[in-house]
Design a protein around this motif. Structure first.
Motif, PDB file in Angstrom:
ATOM      1  N   PRO A  10       0.840  -1.216   0.000  1.00 16.28           N
ATOM      2  CA  PRO A  10       0.000   0.000   0.000  1.00 16.28           C
ATOM      3  C   PRO A  10       0.864   1.251   0.000  1.00 16.28           C
TER       4      PRO A  10
ATOM      5  N   PRO B  30       1.121   5.497   0.752  1.00 16.57           N
ATOM      6  CA  PRO B  30       0.469   6.495   1.610  1.00 16.57           C
ATOM      7  C   PRO B  30      -0.607   7.284   0.875  1.00 16.57           C
TER       8      PRO B  30
ATOM      9  N   LEU C 199      -4.319   5.845   1.378  1.00 16.39           N
ATOM     10  CA  LEU C 199      -4.979   5.772   2.676  1.00 16.39           C
ATOM     11  C   LEU C 199      -6.238   6.634   2.753  1.00 16.39           C
TER      12      LEU C 199
ATOM     13  N   VAL D  16       4.067   2.811   4.531  1.00  8.56           N
ATOM     14  CA  VAL D  16       2.927   2.327   5.313  1.00  8.56           C
ATOM     15  C   VAL D  16       3.346   1.176   6.217  1.00  8.56           C
ATOM     16  N   ASP D  17       4.109   0.238   5.684  1.00 14.89           N
ATOM     17  CA  ASP D  17       4.557  -0.895   6.495  1.00 14.89           C
ATOM     18  C   ASP D  17       5.480  -0.443   7.619  1.00 14.89           C
TER      19      ASP D  17
ATOM     20  N   ALA E 190       3.352   0.979  10.399  1.00 10.85           N
ATOM     21  CA  ALA E 190       2.619  -0.085  11.090  1.00 10.85           C
ATOM     22  C   ALA E 190       3.538  -0.893  11.995  1.00 10.85           C
TER      23      ALA E 190
ATOM     24  N   VAL F 125      -0.254   7.619   9.530  1.00 16.28           N
ATOM     25  CA  VAL F 125      -0.232   6.498   8.583  1.00 16.28           C
ATOM     26  C   VAL F 125      -0.549   5.193   9.300  1.00 16.28           C
TER      27      VAL F 125
ATOM     28  N   TRP G 209      -4.334   5.213  10.274  1.00 16.87           N
ATOM     29  CA  TRP G 209      -5.192   5.101   9.098  1.00 16.87           C
ATOM     30  C   TRP G 209      -5.059   3.749   8.400  1.00 16.87           C
ATOM     31  N   SER G 210      -3.877   3.161   8.451  1.00 15.97           N
ATOM     32  CA  SER G 210      -3.726   1.845   7.821  1.00 15.97           C
ATOM     33  C   SER G 210      -4.536   0.789   8.559  1.00 15.97           C
TER      34      SER G 210
ATOM     35  N   ARG H 231      -7.513   1.677   9.607  1.00 18.02           N
ATOM     36  CA  ARG H 231      -8.837   2.265   9.415  1.00 18.02           C
ATOM     37  C   ARG H 231      -9.329   3.015  10.658  1.00 18.02           C
TER      38      ARG H 231
END
Length: 246
Positions: free
Chosen positions: A4, A6, A9, A176-177, A180, A207, A210-211, A213
């Motif tokens: 994914p 950014p 998102l 994104v990873d 997370a 990020v 939001w990743s 949700r």
């Protein structure tokens, strides 16, 4: 399946629930904006991002391979400039670099760049809160005139650089990873809060939330821990993100 980006998102949140608050910002920085609370849904934030992205793309020809320097304290206005930069596929740099196309700053003078943009923090500002030197773009006055919908002319490659900071570089495929991994096991769809020490902290926290949700409550400006705890309870926060002190 590709990693994914950014830039994916906010569209995902719009599809999920456009009216739900996705960032709530408490401004505890000294000055005229002290005490402000600003809450933005995905729909409202998308309009801010679209206006800034259209300015970057249409007015200043920013595209994949371009560099935008963001020199601003962690704040919701810094967020939409970061998201706009990723929407056009450019590189967002939180440190000064040579040959940047655009520099966005909440202080004067800002970093050297082809175009300099001054960011005013006040939520209802319609013009700059300071006298600007000739040639500096007044974001509060000028960016609002751009369109509320954005379509990128080009998309970045996964190995294109998305973020440059004092900690190094992250590509569009890594960002994104990486966020997370910094804060694993966030509650799916949860409300999380953070008191960022830097804009880098804020963007990575956003990020990460939001990743999953979720949505983010932000306390800017050295917020007293007791005040943060009270607000977190009022806001229905389920998880607090801790950042390393600077």
């Amino acid at each position: 399946m590709p990693a994914p980006s950014p830039a994916d998102l906010l569209p995902a949140l719009l599809a999920d629930d456009p009216a739900r608050p996705r960032i709530t910002c408490y401004d505890d920085l000294p000055g005229a904006t002290a005490g402000e609370r600003v809450e933005l849904s995905a729909r409202v934030l998308d309009k801010w991002v679209s206006k800034a992205a259209n300015a970057l793309q249409e007015e200043w020809d920013v595209a994949p391979g371009s560099v935008v320097v963001l020199s601003a304290r962690p704040h919701w206005r810094a967020v939409y400039w970061a998201l706009a930069t990723w929407a056009v596929g450019a590189t967002l740099s939180l440190v000064e670099v040579d040959d940047a196309e655009v520099a966005v700053s909440d202080t004067l003078p800002g970093p050297d760049a082809t175009t300099s943009v001054y960011l005013t923090r006040a939520s209802l500002a319609r013009s700059s809160d300071v006298a600007l030197p000739p040639g500096v773009v007044d974001e509060a006055a000028d960016v609002s005139g751009y369109g509320d919908f954005f379509a990128p002319w080009a998309t970045p490659e996964p190995d294109g650089t998305a973020l440059v900071s004092g900690s190094g570089e992250l590509t569009y495929g890594e960002l994104v990873d990486a966020a997370a991994r910094r804060w694993p096991d966030l509650p799916r769809g949860g409300r999380v809060d953070v008191a960022p020490q830097s804009t880098q902290d804020l963007l990575l926290a956003l990020v990460a939330a939001w990743s999953a949700r979720g949505s983010l409550v932000v306390h800017v400006g050295g917020t007293d821990p007791a005040v943060r705890a009270r607000r977190a309870q009022d806001e229905g926060v389920e998880h607090g993100l801790e950042v390393d002190p600077v």
